[in-house]
Design a protein around this motif. Sequence first.
Motif, PDB file in Angstrom:
ATOM      1  N   ALA A   2       0.828  -1.201   0.000  1.00  0.00           N
ATOM      2  CA  ALA A   2       0.000   0.000   0.000  1.00  0.00           C
ATOM      3  C   ALA A   2       0.865   1.255   0.000  1.00  0.00           C
ATOM      4  O   ALA A   2       1.945   1.272   0.592  1.00  0.00           O
ATOM      5  N   GLN A   3       0.346   2.266  -0.658  1.00  0.00           N
ATOM      6  CA  GLN A   3       1.044   3.550  -0.718  1.00  0.00           C
ATOM      7  C   GLN A   3       1.043   4.182   0.677  1.00  0.00           C
ATOM      8  O   GLN A   3       0.017   4.220   1.347  1.00  0.00           O
ATOM      9  N   LYS A   4       2.202   4.658   1.131  1.00  0.00           N
ATOM     10  CA  LYS A   4       2.313   5.296   2.445  1.00  0.00           C
ATOM     11  C   LYS A   4       1.674   6.681   2.405  1.00  0.00           C
ATOM     12  O   LYS A   4       1.853   7.436   1.457  1.00  0.00           O
ATOM     13  N   ARG A   5       0.935   6.998   3.484  1.00  0.00           N
ATOM     14  CA  ARG A   5       0.238   8.279   3.587  1.00  0.00           C
ATOM     15  C   ARG A   5       1.000   9.222   4.522  1.00  0.00           C
ATOM     16  O   ARG A   5       1.363   8.829   5.632  1.00  0.00           O
ATOM     17  N   ASP A  21       4.918  18.340  -3.207  1.00  0.00           N
ATOM     18  CA  ASP A  21       5.249  17.968  -4.590  1.00  0.00           C
ATOM     19  C   ASP A  21       6.342  16.902  -4.686  1.00  0.00           C
ATOM     20  O   ASP A  21       6.154  15.886  -5.357  1.00  0.00           O
ATOM     21  N   PRO A  22       7.497  17.073  -4.034  1.00  0.00           N
ATOM     22  CA  PRO A  22       8.532  16.030  -4.157  1.00  0.00           C
ATOM     23  C   PRO A  22       8.128  14.710  -3.501  1.00  0.00           C
ATOM     24  O   PRO A  22       8.512  13.637  -3.978  1.00  0.00           O
ATOM     25  N   LEU A  23       7.343  14.774  -2.429  1.00  0.00           N
ATOM     26  CA  LEU A  23       6.918  13.542  -1.767  1.00  0.00           C
ATOM     27  C   LEU A  23       5.922  12.775  -2.638  1.00  0.00           C
ATOM     28  O   LEU A  23       5.987  11.551  -2.731  1.00  0.00           O
ATOM     29  N   GLU A  24       5.023  13.496  -3.304  1.00  0.00           N
ATOM     30  CA  GLU A  24       4.106  12.831  -4.240  1.00  0.00           C
ATOM     31  C   GLU A  24       4.874  12.241  -5.416  1.00  0.00           C
ATOM     32  O   GLU A  24       4.593  11.119  -5.851  1.00  0.00           O
ATOM     33  N   ALA A  25       5.854  12.987  -5.914  1.00  0.00           N
ATOM     34  CA  ALA A  25       6.674  12.496  -7.022  1.00  0.00           C
ATOM     35  C   ALA A  25       7.446  11.239  -6.627  1.00  0.00           C
ATOM     36  O   ALA A  25       7.740  10.390  -7.475  1.00  0.00           O
ATOM     37  N   ALA A  26       7.739  11.094  -5.337  1.00  0.00           N
ATOM     38  CA  ALA A  26       8.456   9.919  -4.827  1.00  0.00           C
ATOM     39  C   ALA A  26       7.504   8.749  -4.549  1.00  0.00           C
ATOM     40  O   ALA A  26       7.938   7.689  -4.101  1.00  0.00           O
ATOM     41  N   GLY A  27       6.205   8.957  -4.805  1.00  0.00           N
ATOM     42  CA  GLY A  27       5.251   7.864  -4.683  1.00  0.00           C
ATOM     43  C   GLY A  27       4.427   7.821  -3.407  1.00  0.00           C
ATOM     44  O   GLY A  27       3.706   6.852  -3.167  1.00  0.00           O
ATOM     45  N   TYR A  28       4.488   8.864  -2.595  1.00  0.00           N
ATOM     46  CA  TYR A  28       3.697   8.905  -1.366  1.00  0.00           C
ATOM     47  C   TYR A  28       2.346   9.578  -1.624  1.00  0.00           C
ATOM     48  O   TYR A  28       2.225  10.432  -2.500  1.00  0.00           O
ATOM     49  N   GLU A  29       1.356   9.199  -0.840  1.00  0.00           N
ATOM     50  CA  GLU A  29       0.060   9.871  -0.848  1.00  0.00           C
ATOM     51  C   GLU A  29       0.165  10.963   0.215  1.00  0.00           C
ATOM     52  O   GLU A  29       0.418  10.669   1.387  1.00  0.00           O
ATOM     53  N   ASP A 112      15.152  16.801  -2.440  1.00  0.00           N
ATOM     54  CA  ASP A 112      15.847  15.538  -2.180  1.00  0.00           C
ATOM     55  C   ASP A 112      15.994  15.289  -0.683  1.00  0.00           C
ATOM     56  O   ASP A 112      15.882  14.149  -0.220  1.00  0.00           O
ATOM     57  N   GLY A 113      16.237  16.347   0.069  1.00  0.00           N
ATOM     58  CA  GLY A 113      16.428  16.221   1.510  1.00  0.00           C
ATOM     59  C   GLY A 113      15.181  15.746   2.231  1.00  0.00           C
ATOM     60  O   GLY A 113      15.255  14.866   3.103  1.00  0.00           O
ATOM     61  N   ILE A 114      14.019  16.292   1.877  1.00  0.00           N
ATOM     62  CA  ILE A 114      12.785  15.895   2.564  1.00  0.00           C
ATOM     63  C   ILE A 114      12.396  14.466   2.182  1.00  0.00           C
ATOM     64  O   ILE A 114      11.972  13.687   3.028  1.00  0.00           O
ATOM     65  N   VAL A 115      12.597  14.107   0.918  1.00  0.00           N
ATOM     66  CA  VAL A 115      12.291  12.735   0.490  1.00  0.00           C
ATOM     67  C   VAL A 115      13.214  11.747   1.202  1.00  0.00           C
ATOM     68  O   VAL A 115      12.761  10.712   1.705  1.00  0.00           O
ATOM     69  N   ALA A 116      14.488  12.063   1.304  1.00  0.00           N
ATOM     70  CA  ALA A 116      15.449  11.178   1.985  1.00  0.00           C
ATOM     71  C   ALA A 116      15.089  11.018   3.457  1.00  0.00           C
ATOM     72  O   ALA A 116      15.135   9.901   4.003  1.00  0.00           O
ATOM     73  N   ARG A 117      14.708  12.101   4.104  1.00  0.00           N
ATOM     74  CA  ARG A 117      14.356  12.056   5.536  1.00  0.00           C
ATOM     75  C   ARG A 117      13.118  11.191   5.743  1.00  0.00           C
ATOM     76  O   ARG A 117      13.044  10.390   6.686  1.00  0.00           O
ATOM     77  N   VAL A 118      12.128  11.351   4.872  1.00  0.00           N
ATOM     78  CA  VAL A 118      10.899  10.550   4.973  1.00  0.00           C
ATOM     79  C   VAL A 118      11.207   9.074   4.736  1.00  0.00           C
ATOM     80  O   VAL A 118      10.716   8.206   5.456  1.00  0.00           O
TER      81      VAL A 118
END
Length: 123
Positions: A2-5, A21-29, A112-118
């Motif tokens: 399942a997609q992480k929310r 925007d970057p988190l959605e692009a990385a596949g998160y809801e 990139d930083g926020i996606v990596a942290r998540v």
Amino acid sequence: MAQKRILIVDDSELVLVMAKDPLEAAGYEVFTASSGIEANSYIFSPRKPDLIILDVMLPMLDGNKKAKLLREKEFSREIPILLLSSKSEEELRHMVTESGADGFIRKPFTSDGIVARVRDILG
């Protein structure tokens, strides 16, 4: 799988967009809220978030206090929380310890930083 929310709570529309925007692009809801009260409709829903990114400087109830309250409630106790702020790393480390949050993201952040942290938090 399942997609992480992810729920992002910040009173700045610009910050919400820059994080979403970057988190959605990385596949998160991704869901956004501009206050802690608005965030409750996502947090206390049947499809609660897998992660909350919480601005420290929110109107009415700051993110630090909101994180503490979420840790006290059984329904939200296990949701990872990242505090979001431009405060110093030392101040943020203290807030993380005090509130029971799982970490922090310093403003300004990069896409990139926020996606990596998540990814670090959600695996």
